[in-house]
Enzyme design. Sequence first.
Site, PDB file in Angstrom:
ATOM      1  N   GLY A 274      -0.404   0.275  -5.003  1.00 11.49           N
ATOM      2  CA  GLY A 274      -1.750  -0.267  -4.831  1.00 11.49           C
ATOM      3  C   GLY A 274      -2.703   0.378  -5.803  1.00 11.49           C
ATOM      4  O   GLY A 274      -2.794   1.605  -5.849  1.00 11.49           O
TER       5      GLY A 274
ATOM      6  N   CYS B 114      14.681  -8.162   6.408  1.00  8.93           N
ATOM      7  CA  CYS B 114      13.796  -9.319   6.450  1.00  8.93           C
ATOM      8  C   CYS B 114      13.999 -10.091   5.155  1.00  8.93           C
ATOM      9  O   CYS B 114      13.876  -9.531   4.068  1.00  8.93           O
ATOM     10  CB  CYS B 114      12.342  -8.871   6.567  1.00  8.93           C
ATOM     11  SG  CYS B 114      11.212 -10.283   6.564  1.00  8.93           S
TER      12      CYS B 114
ATOM     13  N   CYS C  33      10.834 -14.337   2.904  1.00  6.44           N
ATOM     14  CA  CYS C  33      10.229 -14.946   1.701  1.00  6.44           C
ATOM     15  C   CYS C  33      11.192 -15.927   1.033  1.00  6.44           C
ATOM     16  O   CYS C  33      10.775 -16.785   0.266  1.00  6.44           O
ATOM     17  CB  CYS C  33       9.715 -13.883   0.734  1.00  6.44           C
ATOM     18  SG  CYS C  33      10.887 -12.612   0.289  1.00  6.44           S
TER      19      CYS C  33
ATOM     20  N   TYR D 102      11.543  -5.598  -5.950  1.00 10.65           N
ATOM     21  CA  TYR D 102      10.385  -5.540  -6.847  1.00 10.65           C
ATOM     22  C   TYR D 102       9.466  -4.345  -6.622  1.00 10.65           C
ATOM     23  O   TYR D 102       9.003  -3.727  -7.573  1.00 10.65           O
ATOM     24  CB  TYR D 102       9.547  -6.808  -6.670  1.00 10.65           C
ATOM     25  CG  TYR D 102       8.177  -6.787  -7.310  1.00 10.65           C
ATOM     26  CD1 TYR D 102       8.030  -6.904  -8.689  1.00 10.65           C
ATOM     27  CD2 TYR D 102       7.031  -6.651  -6.533  1.00 10.65           C
ATOM     28  CE1 TYR D 102       6.769  -6.871  -9.275  1.00 10.65           C
ATOM     29  CE2 TYR D 102       5.761  -6.621  -7.127  1.00 10.65           C
ATOM     30  CZ  TYR D 102       5.636  -6.735  -8.492  1.00 10.65           C
ATOM     31  OH  TYR D 102       4.399  -6.705  -9.068  1.00 10.65           O
TER      32      TYR D 102
ATOM     33  N   ASN E  86       0.092   0.895   6.059  1.00  7.99           N
ATOM     34  CA  ASN E  86       0.794   0.020   5.131  1.00  7.99           C
ATOM     35  C   ASN E  86       1.509  -1.039   5.957  1.00  7.99           C
ATOM     36  O   ASN E  86       2.248  -0.712   6.875  1.00  7.99           O
ATOM     37  CB  ASN E  86       1.801   0.850   4.312  1.00  7.99           C
ATOM     38  CG  ASN E  86       2.705   0.020   3.410  1.00  7.99           C
ATOM     39  OD1 ASN E  86       3.819   0.436   3.096  1.00  7.99           O
ATOM     40  ND2 ASN E  86       2.250  -1.133   2.980  1.00  7.99           N
ATOM     41  N   GLY E  87       1.264  -2.309   5.606  1.00  8.31           N
ATOM     42  CA  GLY E  87       1.869  -3.419   6.359  1.00  8.31           C
ATOM     43  C   GLY E  87       0.774  -4.343   6.830  1.00  8.31           C
ATOM     44  O   GLY E  87      -0.406  -4.031   6.693  1.00  8.31           O
TER      45      GLY E  87
ATOM     46  N   CYS F  91       0.875  -1.161   0.000  1.00 14.85           N
ATOM     47  CA  CYS F  91       0.000   0.000   0.000  1.00 14.85           C
ATOM     48  C   CYS F  91       0.910   1.208   0.000  1.00 14.85           C
ATOM     49  O   CYS F  91       2.073   1.110   0.390  1.00 14.85           O
ATOM     50  CB  CYS F  91      -0.859   0.070   1.264  1.00 14.85           C
ATOM     51  SG  CYS F  91      -2.132  -1.200   1.341  1.00 14.85           S
TER      52      CYS F  91
HETATM   53  P1  AMP Z   1       4.977 -15.845 -12.029  1.00 18.92           P
HETATM   54  O1  AMP Z   1       5.845 -16.386 -13.120  1.00 18.92           O
HETATM   55  O2  AMP Z   1       3.516 -16.138 -12.306  1.00 18.92           O
HETATM   56  O3  AMP Z   1       5.415 -16.296 -10.712  1.00 18.92           O
HETATM   57  O4  AMP Z   1       5.083 -14.257 -12.098  1.00 18.92           O
HETATM   58  C1  AMP Z   1       6.335 -13.637 -11.995  1.00 18.92           C
HETATM   59  C2  AMP Z   1       6.128 -12.144 -12.111  1.00 18.92           C
HETATM   60  O5  AMP Z   1       5.367 -11.655 -10.992  1.00 18.92           O
HETATM   61  C3  AMP Z   1       7.436 -11.363 -12.096  1.00 18.92           C
HETATM   62  O6  AMP Z   1       7.459 -10.515 -13.240  1.00 18.92           O
HETATM   63  C4  AMP Z   1       7.390 -10.542 -10.831  1.00 18.92           C
HETATM   64  O7  AMP Z   1       7.923  -9.256 -11.057  1.00 18.92           O
HETATM   65  C5  AMP Z   1       5.937 -10.447 -10.506  1.00 18.92           C
HETATM   66  N1  AMP Z   1       5.700 -10.373  -9.048  1.00 18.92           N
HETATM   67  C6  AMP Z   1       6.519 -10.671  -8.031  1.00 18.92           C
HETATM   68  N2  AMP Z   1       5.938 -10.488  -6.841  1.00 18.92           N
HETATM   69  C7  AMP Z   1       4.718 -10.032  -7.086  1.00 18.92           C
HETATM   70  C8  AMP Z   1       3.620  -9.634  -6.268  1.00 18.92           C
HETATM   71  N3  AMP Z   1       3.714  -9.698  -4.940  1.00 18.92           N
HETATM   72  N4  AMP Z   1       2.494  -9.232  -6.888  1.00 18.92           N
HETATM   73  C9  AMP Z   1       2.412  -9.196  -8.224  1.00 18.92           C
HETATM   74  N5  AMP Z   1       3.405  -9.543  -9.049  1.00 18.92           N
HETATM   75  C10 AMP Z   1       4.542  -9.958  -8.494  1.00 18.92           C
END
Ligand code: AMP
Length: 466
Positions: free
Chosen positions: A28, A436, A439, A245, A103-104, A2
């Site tokens: 968001g 952190c 993941c 990202y 946010n969080g 967010c």
């Molecule tokens: P996939 O191959 O379906 O796992 O999608 C990979 C893509 O999702 C990559 O281009 C990432 O940049 C993007 N991505 C990573 N994390 C997220 C997230 N939390 N929400 C949406 N897209 C994401």
Amino acid sequence: MCGIFGIGGHDDAANLAYLGLYALQHRGQESAGIAAGDDDGRLAVQVGMGHVAEIFREEVLRRLPGRRAIGHTRYSTAGSSVVANAQPIVVRTSMGTLALVHNGNLTNARELRRELERSGSIFQTTSDTEVVLHLMARNPRRDLVDSLMVALEQVEGAFSLLLLGENVLVAARDRHGFRPLLLGDLDGAPCFASESCAFDLLGARTVREVELGEVIALRLGSPELESHRLRGTVRPTRCVFEHVYFARPDSLLFGESVSEVRRRMGAQLAREQPAAADLVVPVLDSGLLAGLGFSRESGLPLEFGLIRNHYVGRTFIEPKQSIRNFGVKIKLNPVRGVIEGRRIVLVDDSIVRGTTSRKIVRMVREAGAREVHLRISSPPTRWPCYYGIDTPTRTDLIAARSDIEEIRAFVEADSLGYLSLEGLLSAVRSPGESFCTACWTGDYRVPPAGEERAQAALFPREEEGR
Ligand code: AMP
């Protein structure tokens, strides 16, 4: 995921909040809202579903008078996608009307909510944020800031938040600093934003991060900022995935340029996972800067072999059953002249489910690529995030159930290479900081709630040997 923005002591508060949110739209796209307060203590709020620019037309902004405002762009991570969950959340309490943006994710929100409901609280939303307001309403203090601090000392997990009361604007950040929050200054008016790109748009100066466990109050009629501390130990665990990202590359995040960090990740990826290829093609926009870093370090030219349509929202509605399944093509289109006959290093930041990556690899191959070598500028995502990044459950994370060779086969790439955790951390240079990395490692510094813990424990043995 967010974005939040706030400003105090400026005649154009709501308009500036609108601009700040506009710059934070990437954090968001589901809903947005602004609450504004005038000097008589009256609060007005406007929220809506969709993008900031769609919601805040001129006539809507006119309904938000006053010199103080807070705003929010929402990407639902806890609670469903409905307007009732849009923020700011506004409640009337014995301390007056309060508006809150957050946010969080709070890791103990469910337990607290259950207890509060048992003793009579009636919740308006399904979002975890509302818990903070109920805790405040339960513990009213003469000073609103005290009441907020008492509430925040009971919640666990991630919060960067802004609270607007009838005579005070408050910013607070948890003791781990999972999510970013910055203090800025616009011609003497203090402002707060998730990322510095919001200040850049306004012409505000970035002063500093809101510190970990810090609560900053700006009282009506006083230009001075008060700084308070939450009780408990400060344990820095900033979210590195913001660097990988989520944040905008033109932002300063945790004291560093996101753009530079991403390039360093790409360069390190090229050193760790080289590929015999002709070209680097970034997956736009997520792989762009890591792709640049990879290209510079490897000496392979970078070309835009995929072009992105920037006008696709998250809620693209496919018009007719008969022409469904555009899939990733609606967002990305390959440039045959660049790709045909070439060996391509395809660079992206992460793989979550693997389904999008597979479609992109296929698309590049269908455009005539001779080989496709997929390179990822972070380690395999094996664990869900409980602190505010939208990740699916463990069962849906491809790297939680497959090894690298299985993932390579699934995405149909000729080779697949991920950046190591050490390599990733070496690209983030904030001295003495700790981040952190849950993941990738499953090392949750703040334990998730009971049900989530059970979920996280799925496939426990798979971690061995990886
Ligand atoms: P996939 O191959 O379906 O796992 O999608 C990979 C893509 O999702 C990559 O281009 C990432 O940049 C993007 N991505 C990573 N994390 C997220 C997230 N939390 N929400 C949406 N897209 C994401």
